[in-house]
Scaffold this active site. Structure first.
Site, PDB file in Angstrom:
ATOM      1  N   ARG A 191      13.026  14.981  -3.663  1.00 24.42           N
ATOM      2  CA  ARG A 191      13.123  16.375  -3.219  1.00 24.42           C
ATOM      3  C   ARG A 191      13.870  17.258  -4.224  1.00 24.42           C
ATOM      4  NH1 ARG A 191      13.294  17.544   2.342  1.00 24.42           N
ATOM      5  NH2 ARG A 191      13.868  15.378   2.664  1.00 24.42           N
ATOM      6  N   TYR A 244       7.479  16.607   0.354  1.00 25.64           N
ATOM      7  CA  TYR A 244       7.139  16.142   1.702  1.00 25.64           C
ATOM      8  C   TYR A 244       6.324  17.183   2.476  1.00 25.64           C
ATOM      9  CZ  TYR A 244      10.725  12.894   0.241  1.00 25.64           C
ATOM     10  OH  TYR A 244      11.444  11.987  -0.481  1.00 25.64           O
ATOM     11  N   TYR A 298      10.249  17.580  11.754  1.00 19.64           N
ATOM     12  CA  TYR A 298      11.713  17.540  11.699  1.00 19.64           C
ATOM     13  C   TYR A 298      12.366  18.781  12.293  1.00 19.64           C
ATOM     14  CZ  TYR A 298      10.501  14.447   7.708  1.00 19.64           C
ATOM     15  OH  TYR A 298       9.974  13.501   6.889  1.00 19.64           O
ATOM     16  N   GLU A 346      16.794   7.849  -8.200  1.00 18.51           N
ATOM     17  CA  GLU A 346      15.469   8.083  -7.617  1.00 18.51           C
ATOM     18  C   GLU A 346      15.362   9.417  -6.883  1.00 18.51           C
ATOM     19  OE1 GLU A 346      14.732   3.385  -6.395  1.00 18.51           O
ATOM     20  OE2 GLU A 346      15.410   4.811  -4.890  1.00 18.51           O
ATOM     21  N   PRO A 347      15.650  10.519  -7.553  1.00 22.63           N
ATOM     22  CA  PRO A 347      15.546  11.807  -6.859  1.00 22.63           C
ATOM     23  C   PRO A 347      14.086  12.168  -6.596  1.00 22.63           C
ATOM     24  CG  PRO A 347      15.964  12.160  -9.183  1.00 22.63           C
ATOM     25  CD  PRO A 347      16.010  10.678  -8.976  1.00 22.63           C
ATOM     26  N   GLY A 359      17.985  11.247  -2.522  1.00 23.70           N
ATOM     27  CA  GLY A 359      18.569  11.829  -1.316  1.00 23.70           C
ATOM     28  C   GLY A 359      19.304  13.135  -1.499  1.00 23.70           C
ATOM     29  N   CYS A 389      -4.623  22.934  17.815  1.00 23.33           N
ATOM     30  CA  CYS A 389      -4.442  22.880  19.264  1.00 23.33           C
ATOM     31  C   CYS A 389      -3.289  21.979  19.657  1.00 23.33           C
ATOM     32  CB  CYS A 389      -5.747  22.461  19.919  1.00 23.33           C
ATOM     33  SG  CYS A 389      -7.059  23.583  19.474  1.00 23.33           S
ATOM     34  N   GLU A 390      -2.096  22.383  19.307  1.00 27.55           N
ATOM     35  CA  GLU A 390      -0.852  21.681  19.637  1.00 27.55           C
ATOM     36  C   GLU A 390       0.243  22.740  19.720  1.00 27.55           C
ATOM     37  OE1 GLU A 390      -0.159  18.315  19.841  1.00 27.55           O
ATOM     38  OE2 GLU A 390      -2.069  17.523  19.114  1.00 27.55           O
ATOM     39  N   ARG A 410       6.425  19.654   8.107  1.00 25.36           N
ATOM     40  CA  ARG A 410       7.881  19.487   8.211  1.00 25.36           C
ATOM     41  C   ARG A 410       8.487  20.209   9.421  1.00 25.36           C
ATOM     42  NH1 ARG A 410      11.345  20.984   4.938  1.00 25.36           N
ATOM     43  NH2 ARG A 410      12.751  19.221   5.178  1.00 25.36           N
TER      44      ARG A 410
HETATM   45  C1  PLP Z   1      12.292   8.700  -0.248  1.00 25.78           C
HETATM   46  C2  PLP Z   1      13.068   7.870  -1.193  1.00 25.78           C
HETATM   47  C3  PLP Z   1      13.718   8.465  -2.269  1.00 25.78           C
HETATM   48  C4  PLP Z   1      13.732   9.949  -2.523  1.00 25.78           C
HETATM   49  O1  PLP Z   1      14.421  10.661  -1.562  1.00 25.78           O
HETATM   50  P1  PLP Z   1      14.713  12.231  -1.813  1.00 25.78           P
HETATM   51  O2  PLP Z   1      15.473  12.634  -0.621  1.00 25.78           O
HETATM   52  O3  PLP Z   1      13.390  12.889  -1.897  1.00 25.78           O
HETATM   53  O4  PLP Z   1      15.477  12.334  -3.067  1.00 25.78           O
HETATM   54  C5  PLP Z   1      14.370   7.637  -3.172  1.00 25.78           C
HETATM   55  N1  PLP Z   1      14.418   6.299  -2.987  1.00 25.78           N
HETATM   56  C6  PLP Z   1      13.802   5.699  -1.942  1.00 25.78           C
HETATM   57  C7  PLP Z   1      13.873   4.229  -1.826  1.00 25.78           C
HETATM   58  C8  PLP Z   1      13.118   6.463  -1.008  1.00 25.78           C
HETATM   59  O5  PLP Z   1      12.531   5.862   0.019  1.00 25.78           O
END
Ligand code: PLP
Length: 418
Positions: free
Chosen positions: A276, A371, A316, A273-274, A239, A342-343, A312
């Site tokens: 992005r 993403y 978003y 779990e990075p 995140g 065509c949108e 994106r």
């Molecule tokens: C998408 C996701 C991430 C990675 O999120 P980033 O914003 O890309 O770092 C990590 N863990 C889980 C469970 C996710 O669904």
């Protein structure tokens, strides 16, 4: 930091002139930088070296084989969300014992396959899923390690589509239910309760929501410890936000400073779990100007890439910096950068100040490593675009352009219509 820089007025990826890539593979295309990937992975590893965490790259952000292979070679683990991702990352050479599996909707086939491959952890997102994993493990006479994904009910300031950590979201298990589960662990004969997991959303630039969420989970872990339940892992999710425009996200070092003291005290093995943070600035999208259109009210720059290639902005409303491959000086004018789809939602930028551009000029959409290509579709019968992978002064095609024949593959006219 990234490796897309101007040299003598031409945009380069590392030591490769991007126009030379376009000459070979055409537009639209993606270009990824090996060095940027490694640099960001290393930044996290270094910032957290005191606790030597297992860094599991969230491959849903970018599942290109060259990207995965680069990270495998750096010793990365992987956070997967489907059996397709699992199969792909194993092809890239990942160690199953460094793979964690999150998803609110794991199917029996997916659970069975991941179990057979011996992944490290299932991050479980609901009580019925836990029942299902236990049932499948029993059937196969196995014991599997799980971490409960806790929904800490913490709001993080980011766009609403990527908030995952509040009780209005489908993700994770609320603390009450988690406590209930931990009170009846004996019922789960084929489950080893090994850890807790939390992931509160994506593109979070501040430190505070992470601290809040991690604190809540650690409080829960302490309570469990008091009840005699010892865990092995704490998975703090991903995140971390990156710079698209003028954000000032916390750096890996800031993040470590905020959470390391908390994490150290737990004595647990930490998983991160990075996604992005590692891949976001390691890629760009290259597109060519087809037409410049002025309807008296607005100016439109019509390019050959569309929302099916990079969605994106459409999905978003997010911002990608747009720069010409050949640097231009002179007066800037306001225009919308739009694709051929065509949108009305098919745009890359609205009311953007850009230098005067003309047919065949080449543009780069920056920060397109996460993403972007993974979300591409075949809408309007458009094939997936190629991906060039750059390392130093070398580049190779890591994915070729999808042909018309490949687009038709598997589709046919029913006999009764012939
Ligand atoms: C998408 C996701 C991430 C990675 O999120 P980033 O914003 O890309 O770092 C990590 N863990 C889980 C469970 C996710 O669904």
């Amino acid at each position: 930091m990234h490796d897309f820089k101007y040299k003598n007025n031409h945009l380069y990826c590392e030591s490769v002139k991007i126009e030379s890539i376009v000459k070979k593979i055409g537009t639209p295309c993606y270009v990824y930088s090996h060095n940027t990937l490694v640099d960001h992975f290393t930044k996290i590893k270094k910032a957290f070296k005191d606790i030597d965490p297992l860094v599991c790259f969230a491959m849903k952000s970018n599942d290109n084989l060259a990207v995965l292979r680069t990270l495998v070679k750096q010793g990365a683990g992987f956070d997967i969300v489907s059996v397709g991702e699992l199969k792909k990352v194993l092809i890239a050479g990942a160690d199953p014992q460094k793979i964690v599996f999150a998803s609110v909707g794991k199917t029996e086939d997916e659970i069975t396959y991941a179990m057979k491959k011996g992944i490290l952890l299932f991050n479980v997102e609901s009580l019925p899923e836990l029942d299902e994993i236990n049932r499948i493990a029993k059937k196969r006479k196995r014991k599997v390690k799980v971490a409960l994904r806790i929904n800490p009910d913490v709001e993080a300031p980011t766009y609403s589509q990527v908030v995952t950590g509040t009780l209005k979201n489908k993700f994770g298990i609320d603390l009450k239910t988690a406590q209930k589960i931990m009170n009846m662990t004996k019922k789960y004969t084929h489950i080893v309760f090994s850890g807790l997991h939390v992931h509160i959303g994506s593109q979070i630039t501040e430190g505070e929501p992470f601290v809040k969420a991690i604190r809540r989970v650690i409080e829960f872990q302490k309570k469990l410890a008091k009840d005699g339940i010892e865990l092995e892992y704490l998975d703090i999710g991903g995140g971390l936000g990156i710079i698209y425009k003028d954000e000032k996200p916390q750096t890996a070092k800031d993040f470590a400073k905020n959470v390391l003291p908390l994490l150290k005290k737990t004595g647990l093995k930490i998983i991160m779990e990075p996604g992005r943070f590692i891949s976001g600035n390691a890629g760009i999208f290259v597109t060519k100007v087809l037409y410049v259109k002025d309807n008296g009210v607005k100016k439109f720059l019509i390019v050959d890439g569309g929302m099916n290639d990079l969605m994106r902005p459409t999905l978003y409303g997010s911002y990608h910096e747009i720069v010409p491959l050949k640097k231009r000086t002179g007066r800037k004018v306001k225009m919308d950068v739009v694709g051929p789809i065509c949108e009305s939602g098919d745009y890359f930028a609205k009311d953007r100040m850009l230098p005067s551009l003309k047919k065949d000029d080449l543009l780069a959409l920056m920060s397109a490593g996460a993403y972007c290509s993974v979300m591409s579709s075949n809408y309007n019968m458009r094939g997936h675009v190629p991906i060039a992978f750059v390392k130093g002064n070398k580049f190779e095609l890591s994915r070729k352009r999808q042909t018309f024949e490949e687009l038709l593959d598997g589709e046919r006219i029913p006999k009764f219509l012939k």
